[in-house]
Structure formats: C-alpha cells, structure tokens
Design a protein around this motif. Structure first.
Motif, mmCIF file in Angstrom:
data_model
loop_
_atom_site.group_PDB
_atom_site.id
_atom_site.type_symbol
_atom_site.label_atom_id
_atom_site.label_comp_id
_atom_site.label_asym_id
_atom_site.label_seq_id
_atom_site.Cartn_x
_atom_site.Cartn_y
_atom_site.Cartn_z
ATOM 1 N N THR A 1 0.811 -1.219 0.000
ATOM 2 C CA THR A 1 0.000 0.000 0.000
ATOM 3 C C THR A 1 0.846 1.271 0.000
ATOM 4 N N ALA A 2 2.158 1.148 -0.069
ATOM 5 C CA ALA A 2 3.050 2.306 0.066
ATOM 6 C C ALA A 2 3.476 2.916 -1.274
ATOM 7 N N ASP A 3 2.898 2.458 -2.373
ATOM 8 C CA ASP A 3 3.242 2.995 -3.694
ATOM 9 C C ASP A 3 4.756 2.970 -3.927
ATOM 10 N N ILE A 4 5.331 1.790 -3.754
ATOM 11 C CA ILE A 4 6.778 1.611 -3.903
ATOM 12 C C ILE A 4 7.161 1.713 -5.381
ATOM 13 N N HIS A 5 8.247 2.437 -5.646
ATOM 14 C CA HIS A 5 8.730 2.630 -7.014
ATOM 15 C C HIS A 5 9.927 1.752 -7.365
ATOM 16 N N HIS A 6 10.725 1.427 -6.358
ATOM 17 C CA HIS A 6 11.964 0.694 -6.637
ATOM 18 C C HIS A 6 12.378 -0.076 -5.381
ATOM 19 N N VAL A 7 13.095 -1.194 -5.597
ATOM 20 C CA VAL A 7 13.570 -2.028 -4.493
ATOM 21 C C VAL A 7 15.080 -2.227 -4.626
ATOM 22 N N ILE A 8 15.766 -1.969 -3.528
ATOM 23 C CA ILE A 8 17.224 -2.116 -3.439
ATOM 24 C C ILE A 8 17.495 -3.115 -2.324
#
Length: 184
Positions: A41-48
């Motif tokens: 639900t956090a509107d994540i754009h990218h994962v590292i």
C-alpha cells in the motif's frame, strides 16, 4: 518533493557461517510475506537490497508485486565485525558501539560502516528523488544510518529491533523530516 526510504531489516534466518548465502528460516519466509503485504500500500517505485540472501529474500515479494528487479547495492550489506569469530558477540558489539573508531581485527568500526551506509543512502536520495524506495538491509547497518541522521538511535535501540523490522525515513532533499516504524 518528499522521498521515502523504507529500510527493511531482514527477517529471521537460518544460522550458517556463510554470511552471503544464509537463507531465511520458515518463520522468516512467513514474516517476509507480511512485509510484502505491509508495503503493497506504500506505492513503492523501486527495491534495493544488500547482496546477502536473507535481505534479498525479505524484499523480493514487494519487488515481484511492482514487477521490479531488485537492485543490489553492496554498501547496504551488514557491517563486518571481525575477521575471526568473536568469543562473546554481545561484548564485541558493545565495544564497537562505545567507541565509534574501535574495530576488531579485520572488521569495520562504526564510523567506517556508517560512512559506507550513509554514502549509499545519500546516493539513493539523489537517484530516486521524490520516490518511495524499499532498501533490504541489516540491523546494525540500518541503526548506524539512522544514528547519522538522528543520534537518539543507538546501541539500545539496535538491541530492541525485531526480525524483520521496517522504518520509513522521509526526506525533503537530503534533509530528514521524520522516522516512523512501519512493522508491528
């Protein structure tokens, strides 16, 4: 423009001497699924992520949800405490927290590990300005990063972390505006 960094301490892992390849435990996989649900639900754009398997496994669910490949950043790996196994881990970790420049043979001092983590964090802030980014990492390094931005985060805070744990750091530019625990 606000940038949110979601630092995710990895879930519980199966102990092995192989730091890089140590996998999540059964409990860890269940908790990693919960991490995914919380972050959906956090509107994540990218994962590292750190290159360590347990960190990757903890955040790969959210990467799959957003159809995003995990960017591996070596600087988010756990601090290297000592070249040789320490006899008393609690004593060894307390010594590095008491003196920011102390390090065990072949290991990193808090200052060195913190500088590495903060440099990587500032790079993420520059590269993903205005985005919501998940960073899979480790407890000691995460607290050293938090400590750089807010000195109230230290050894006692680190001892109270859970596996996993999630803290959202909100920035305006490179200025910290707030820290909020997301896990629990």
């Amino acid at each position: 423009m606000v940038t949110n960094l979601y630092f995710v301490r990895h879930a519980h892992s199966v102990f092995t001497l192989d730091e890089l390849g140590r996998p999540l435990s059964e409990r860890g996989f269940c908790d990693a699924s919960h991490v995914t649900q919380l972050l959906k639900t956090a509107d994540i754009h990218h994962v590292i992520s750190s290159p360590y398997k347990r960190a990757i496994q903890t955040v790969e669910g959210i990467a799959n949800c957003i159809d995003n490949e995990i960017e591996i950043v070596d600087a988010f790996k756990e601090r290297f405490l000592s070249e040789k196994p320490v006899n008393d881990f609690d004593d060894a970790i307390q010594k590095v927290w008491k003196d920011i420049d102390f390090h065990w043979e072949g290991g990193e001092s808090n200052r060195i590990a913190q500088n590495r983590g903060v440099k990587a964090t500032l790079n993420v802030l520059e590269k993903y300005k205005g985005k919501n980014i998940v960073i899979g990492t480790h407890g000691n390094l995460m607290v050293l990063i938090l400590n750089y931005f807010d000195s109230s985060y230290g050894f006692n805070f680190w001892k109270e972390l859970s596996m996993p744990d999630i803290y959202r750091l909100s920035f305006f530019g490179k200025e910290l505006k707030g820290i909020k625990q997301i896990w629990k």
